[in-house]
Design a protein around this motif. Structure first.
Motif, PDB file in Angstrom:
ATOM      1  N   CYS A  37     -16.490   5.167 -14.489  1.00 46.99           N
ATOM      2  CA  CYS A  37     -17.692   5.559 -14.859  1.00 46.99           C
ATOM      3  C   CYS A  37     -17.627   7.164 -14.941  1.00 46.99           C
ATOM      4  CB  CYS A  37     -18.584   5.318 -13.776  1.00 46.99           C
ATOM      5  SG  CYS A  37     -18.898   3.489 -13.523  1.00 46.99           S
ATOM      6  N   LEU A  52     -28.668  10.142 -17.077  1.00 53.28           N
ATOM      7  CA  LEU A  52     -29.796   9.213 -17.088  1.00 53.28           C
ATOM      8  C   LEU A  52     -30.973   9.839 -16.576  1.00 53.28           C
ATOM      9  CD1 LEU A  52     -28.274   5.848 -15.861  1.00 53.28           C
ATOM     10  CD2 LEU A  52     -28.778   6.347 -18.156  1.00 53.28           C
ATOM     11  N   PHE A 100     -25.350  -1.039 -12.083  1.00 49.37           N
ATOM     12  CA  PHE A 100     -26.184  -0.603 -13.165  1.00 49.37           C
ATOM     13  C   PHE A 100     -25.503   0.174 -14.134  1.00 49.37           C
ATOM     14  CE2 PHE A 100     -28.871   2.573 -14.751  1.00 49.37           C
ATOM     15  CZ  PHE A 100     -30.024   1.621 -15.466  1.00 49.37           C
ATOM     16  N   LEU A 101     -24.414   1.105 -13.706  1.00 49.37           N
ATOM     17  CA  LEU A 101     -24.037   1.978 -14.253  1.00 49.37           C
ATOM     18  C   LEU A 101     -23.060   1.256 -15.319  1.00 49.37           C
ATOM     19  CD1 LEU A 101     -23.084   4.946 -12.067  1.00 49.37           C
ATOM     20  CD2 LEU A 101     -24.980   5.048 -13.666  1.00 49.37           C
ATOM     21  N   ARG A 102     -22.312   0.131 -15.101  1.00 50.34           N
ATOM     22  CA  ARG A 102     -21.233  -0.492 -15.731  1.00 50.34           C
ATOM     23  C   ARG A 102     -22.124  -1.256 -16.858  1.00 50.34           C
ATOM     24  NH1 ARG A 102     -18.429  -1.094 -10.642  1.00 50.34           N
ATOM     25  NH2 ARG A 102     -16.464   0.022 -10.765  1.00 50.34           N
ATOM     26  N   GLU A 103     -23.258  -1.921 -16.403  1.00 45.24           N
ATOM     27  CA  GLU A 103     -24.064  -2.582 -17.503  1.00 45.24           C
ATOM     28  C   GLU A 103     -24.685  -1.787 -18.385  1.00 45.24           C
ATOM     29  OE1 GLU A 103     -26.694  -4.741 -15.310  1.00 45.24           O
ATOM     30  OE2 GLU A 103     -25.379  -6.136 -14.378  1.00 45.24           O
ATOM     31  N   ASN A 104     -25.226  -0.661 -18.178  1.00 41.56           N
ATOM     32  CA  ASN A 104     -25.582   0.389 -18.881  1.00 41.56           C
ATOM     33  C   ASN A 104     -24.654   1.017 -19.827  1.00 41.56           C
ATOM     34  OD1 ASN A 104     -28.024   2.350 -19.899  1.00 41.56           O
ATOM     35  ND2 ASN A 104     -26.392   3.589 -19.275  1.00 41.56           N
ATOM     36  N   GLN A 105     -23.412   1.165 -19.435  1.00 38.55           N
ATOM     37  CA  GLN A 105     -22.280   1.690 -20.369  1.00 38.55           C
ATOM     38  C   GLN A 105     -21.855   0.840 -21.357  1.00 38.55           C
ATOM     39  OE1 GLN A 105     -18.824   3.581 -18.367  1.00 38.55           O
ATOM     40  NE2 GLN A 105     -17.505   1.864 -19.155  1.00 38.55           N
ATOM     41  N   ARG A 107     -23.853  -1.557 -22.524  1.00 38.03           N
ATOM     42  CA  ARG A 107     -24.985  -1.744 -23.545  1.00 38.03           C
ATOM     43  C   ARG A 107     -24.885  -0.492 -24.405  1.00 38.03           C
ATOM     44  NH1 ARG A 107     -29.490   0.677 -24.145  1.00 38.03           N
ATOM     45  NH2 ARG A 107     -29.312   1.726 -22.213  1.00 38.03           N
ATOM     46  N   VAL A 108     -24.624   0.901 -23.922  1.00 38.11           N
ATOM     47  CA  VAL A 108     -24.525   1.747 -24.938  1.00 38.11           C
ATOM     48  C   VAL A 108     -23.295   1.834 -25.955  1.00 38.11           C
ATOM     49  CG1 VAL A 108     -24.290   4.421 -25.073  1.00 38.11           C
ATOM     50  CG2 VAL A 108     -25.797   3.230 -23.284  1.00 38.11           C
TER      51      VAL A 108
END
Length: 350
Positions: A37, A52, A100-105, A107-108
């Motif tokens: 991360c 974020l 959440f950070l892994r999912e957002n990463q 997605r980006v």
């Protein structure tokens, strides 16, 4: 919070927001994060939580609705509590933050990949390496524009049908272009549309300055003369003291003169562009004539091979044939059989 209050202009609101912003950034550094991360992240080595937070504050800085502002502040304090508890590696809050950070990463990364694919598939008007332009400017800088075809006519092998079809010279709003095939390429359509729009907007702006702007400029000049006359009378009443001694500089120009210079410049640009477009059109017409001559020569050779030397060669055109409503009309109009009338459109050389 009153509806007429702008939060960004309130000192108390700004102080509270900056305090919350600094607290969130400091607390984000206390949350332990794995390497996937931070250092080895595809988004960069920056702290993702701080990124974020900064993005959220930038996104909400223009909000003026009390409902949105209060909701954003409540979410900020709630996430401050969440980050405070996530500082302990054994708490479930830290696990939820990492998820959440892994999912957002992911997605980006997916969004960036999709944008790169869209940009790669987008048609570009930039010059293609290895391609030569149809026409080349042969006049020197400062001389009237003169263009000439870059090379000889295209080889017959470049036509998929095996039959040469000379291009057609067209123009839209004075912008010439060649129709080399059907349907017309999208990038050519976009270039012609953009150049035509810019040319049309410039001409309309010139008309607006001449028809409406001149009257307004003359009114402004009259007002300046009236004010200058009043200042001169006041100066004489005060004993002849000059305006320059008071730090006032009188501008010798006028609004009408400035507008006339703008109109003259715009007309000059439009005229230079028109001369350039005319020169381009002449060079494109040379390409059309060369292609027609080559097509007639190839048609004569084909008729000679087929033993039809007495027939007049005809040019194929880039135009879909328009058939009559019935076979009898086609036969009478074309002077041939209905089967022959269904062939590609032709145009006799005049």
């Amino acid at each position: 919070m009153p509806s007429f209050l702008i939060p960004a202009r309130s000192s108390r609101h700004r102080t509270a927001c900056f305090a919350l912003y600094r607290s969130l950034l400091r607390q984000a550094l206390r949350v332990p994060l794995p390497d996937d991360c931070t250092t080895t992240s595809p988004l960069g080595p920056a702290n993702p939580i701080q990124t974020l937070i900064r993005n959220a504050f930038r996104r909400n800085k223009l909000d003026t609705s009390p409902r949105l502002v209060v909701s954003a502040l409540k979410n900020g304090y709630r996430f401050l509590t969440l980050l405070s508890r996530a500082a302990d590696a054994s708490t479930p809050e830290r696990a939820s933050v990492l998820t959440f950070l892994r999912e957002n990463q992911a997605r980006v990364v997916a969004v960036k990949a999709r944008r790169e694919a869209e940009n790669a598939a987008r048609i570009s008007t930039a010059p293609i390496e290895g391609r030569t332009p149809l026409i080349t400017r042969i006049s020197a800088a400062g001389e009237p524009p003169v263009y000439a075809p870059t090379g000889p006519p295209r080889p017959l092998s470049s036509f998929r049908s095996g039959v040469r079809k000379p291009p057609t010279l067209n123009a839209t709003a004075g912008v010439p272009f060649l129709t080399l095939k059907k349907p017309q390429p999208r990038f050519l359509e976009r270039v012609v549309r953009q150049r035509s729009r810019r040319r049309t907007e410039r001409i309309l702006k010139i008309m607006e300055m001449v028809v409406e702007g001149m009257g307004e400029a003359e009114a402004e000049d009259r007002w300046e003369r009236m004010v200058g006359k009043m200042l001169a009378e006041k100066r004489r009443a005060e004993g002849g003291e000059g305006l320059r001694t008071k730090g006032v500089v009188v501008d010798q120009g006028s609004y009408k003169q400035s507008l006339q210079e703008a109109v003259s410049y715009s007309i000059d640009v439009t005229e230079r562009e028109r001369n350039d477009l005319v020169a381009r059109g002449r060079a494109m017409w040379q390409i059309v004539l060369a292609e027609q001559e080559m097509a007639l020569q190839e048609e004569r050779e084909r008729l000679a091979r087929e033993g039809r030397e007495g027939e007049e060669p005809q040019l194929r055109v880039w135009k879909r044939p328009v058939y009559a409503r019935n076979r009898k009309g086609r036969k009478q109009e074309r002077g041939g059989s209905p089967e022959q009338s269904q062939g590609p459109g032709v145009m006799k050389q005049t």
